[in-house]
Enzyme design. Sequence first.
Site, PDB file in Angstrom:
ATOM      1  N   ASP A 161     -44.068 -14.822   5.226  1.00 27.10           N
ATOM      2  CA  ASP A 161     -45.490 -14.484   4.894  1.00 27.10           C
ATOM      3  C   ASP A 161     -46.227 -13.209   5.472  1.00 27.10           C
ATOM      4  O   ASP A 161     -46.851 -12.516   4.662  1.00 27.10           O
ATOM      5  CB  ASP A 161     -45.997 -15.732   4.899  1.00 27.10           C
ATOM      6  CG  ASP A 161     -47.638 -15.339   4.491  1.00 27.10           C
ATOM      7  OD1 ASP A 161     -47.763 -14.880   3.150  1.00 27.10           O
ATOM      8  OD2 ASP A 161     -48.221 -16.169   4.785  1.00 27.10           O
ATOM      9  N   CYS A 214     -40.356 -16.320 -18.769  1.00 29.37           N
ATOM     10  CA  CYS A 214     -41.847 -16.621 -19.293  1.00 29.37           C
ATOM     11  C   CYS A 214     -41.962 -16.828 -20.867  1.00 29.37           C
ATOM     12  O   CYS A 214     -42.743 -17.413 -21.373  1.00 29.37           O
ATOM     13  CB  CYS A 214     -42.986 -15.700 -18.481  1.00 29.37           C
ATOM     14  SG  CYS A 214     -42.960 -16.158 -16.905  1.00 29.37           S
ATOM     15  N   CYS A 236     -45.072 -17.732 -23.170  1.00 28.41           N
ATOM     16  CA  CYS A 236     -45.968 -18.638 -22.589  1.00 28.41           C
ATOM     17  C   CYS A 236     -47.176 -17.788 -21.935  1.00 28.41           C
ATOM     18  O   CYS A 236     -47.051 -16.705 -21.276  1.00 28.41           O
ATOM     19  CB  CYS A 236     -45.195 -19.615 -21.672  1.00 28.41           C
ATOM     20  SG  CYS A 236     -46.489 -20.401 -20.498  1.00 28.41           S
ATOM     21  N   CYS A 239     -59.718 -14.802  -7.103  1.00 29.94           N
ATOM     22  CA  CYS A 239     -58.823 -15.871  -6.944  1.00 29.94           C
ATOM     23  C   CYS A 239     -59.530 -16.955  -6.096  1.00 29.94           C
ATOM     24  O   CYS A 239     -59.747 -16.483  -4.964  1.00 29.94           O
ATOM     25  CB  CYS A 239     -57.458 -15.364  -6.366  1.00 29.94           C
ATOM     26  SG  CYS A 239     -56.241 -16.708  -6.081  1.00 29.94           S
TER      27      CYS A 239
END
Length: 342
Positions: free
Chosen positions: A127, A181, A184, A207
């Site tokens: 991360d 995907c 969608c 976000c």
Amino acid sequence: MVPLNAASILRENSRRLGLDALGIAPARAPAHAQSLHDWLSQSFQGEMAWMARDPETRADPKKYDPLARTIIVAGISSRQTTPPPQRGRIAAYAQGSDYHDLLREKMEALARETVVAWGGSHRVCVDTSPLLEKPLAALAGIGWQGKNTLLIHREHGPWLLLGFLLTDLEVTADPPVSDHCGSCTRCLEVCPTGAFPRPYVLDARRCLAYLTIENPGPIPEEFRPLIGDRLFGCDECLEVCPWNRHAKNAQEIKFSPRPRPDLREMLSWDEARFRSAFRGTPIFRLKRDRWLRNICVVLGNIGTTSDLTALEAACGDGSPLVREHAGWAAARIRARETEGKN
Ligand code: B12
Ligand code: SF4
Ligand code: SF4
């Protein structure tokens, strides 16, 4: 010396360590790496200034680790579907122990048993290193980068947390997986704040994960009602993904939700109490003032008159951030009471 069956040894050891997926990529810039510059030029990173530091290195793992020839990518599921009994939601990845430490330990163990034993170099990243982790995981064939920008795995959906092992050894790479995907658009439509300016691109400033976690200051008022009962992070664009149909809950016991007290009680906590309650969890990094800020927003959205005493006390808090959000929340509850909606 790299054994001929290196990939299957890596896979077998990763399974034994409780990892849910493993893929192998060549150490090179992944597809769409250059889009990072467009993203930054639109200031989509908000106040995450570290994202804008040295984008050339972030875009190309060879610049980060010039010796690296192979990137071994692992994933561990964070999915949790049992809602906690208390008020307020926490994103699945943050309901139990911090994944950074846990995944780092597993990646170090994987390194010791494989690339280190084979005489190679190793560097573990989870991360916080300047790597484009999702595009690299896609290059390693773990899954594809979906329209919600997350790495989607055929079996675990968008719930894998990602760990990386860079080595100077050459291990045969896995083929990338194509985008599944299709037509969608569920994740794009469900986002409460309209944070996707287009498919595959996220404006982090909108976000809720950014607003409740990374954002150091006040939460802009326009977003507060949209936060609903989300105390930390958001899983909306993960939960709707049809690739959840085969997904199981996290098998890692340390990710099981930890109990926590009611919101009202936490509003009276000082830094020491906050630290002792959340040490070892992702919430710890938030620190006390931002946690109380988030509690106030949630109470402003779902609280009742029985929360007013605690909020009024928080209006006298030592932190201006907490004071302002507590005042906003109390006013919202009173307004609902006047309208007869409490
Ligand atoms: C900054 C960051 C955030 C920011 C910004 C997120 C973002 N999408 O950029 C915020 C705080 C909002 C955030 C939120 C979350 N995060 Co976060 N975050 C990161 C971090 C540190 C960097 C991501 C990054 O580089 N962003 C910059 C943009 C430019 O990169 P990108 O999203 O990959 O964008 C690429 C695409 O847009 C692509 N592109 C452009 N056009 C096109 C077209 C096509 C067809 C394709 C395929 C691609 C494409 O080009 C871009 C550059 O390559 C990573 C760890 C890391 N070091 O990578 C974790 C990471 C992405 N986060 C993670 C998680 C779990 C989350 C949350 C789910 C947490 C939560 N529940 O609240 C949410 C999910 C929100 C979402 N839908 O993305 C995981 C994701 C795991 C996975 N399965 O994908 C990561 C990988 C951490 C980890 N090690 O596990 N995060
Ligand atoms: S995590 Fe929530 S707010 Fe962020 S993009 Fe996904 S749905 Fe939108
Ligand atoms: S919800 Fe649909 S569009 Fe979004 S990532 Fe999942 S499959 Fe792709």
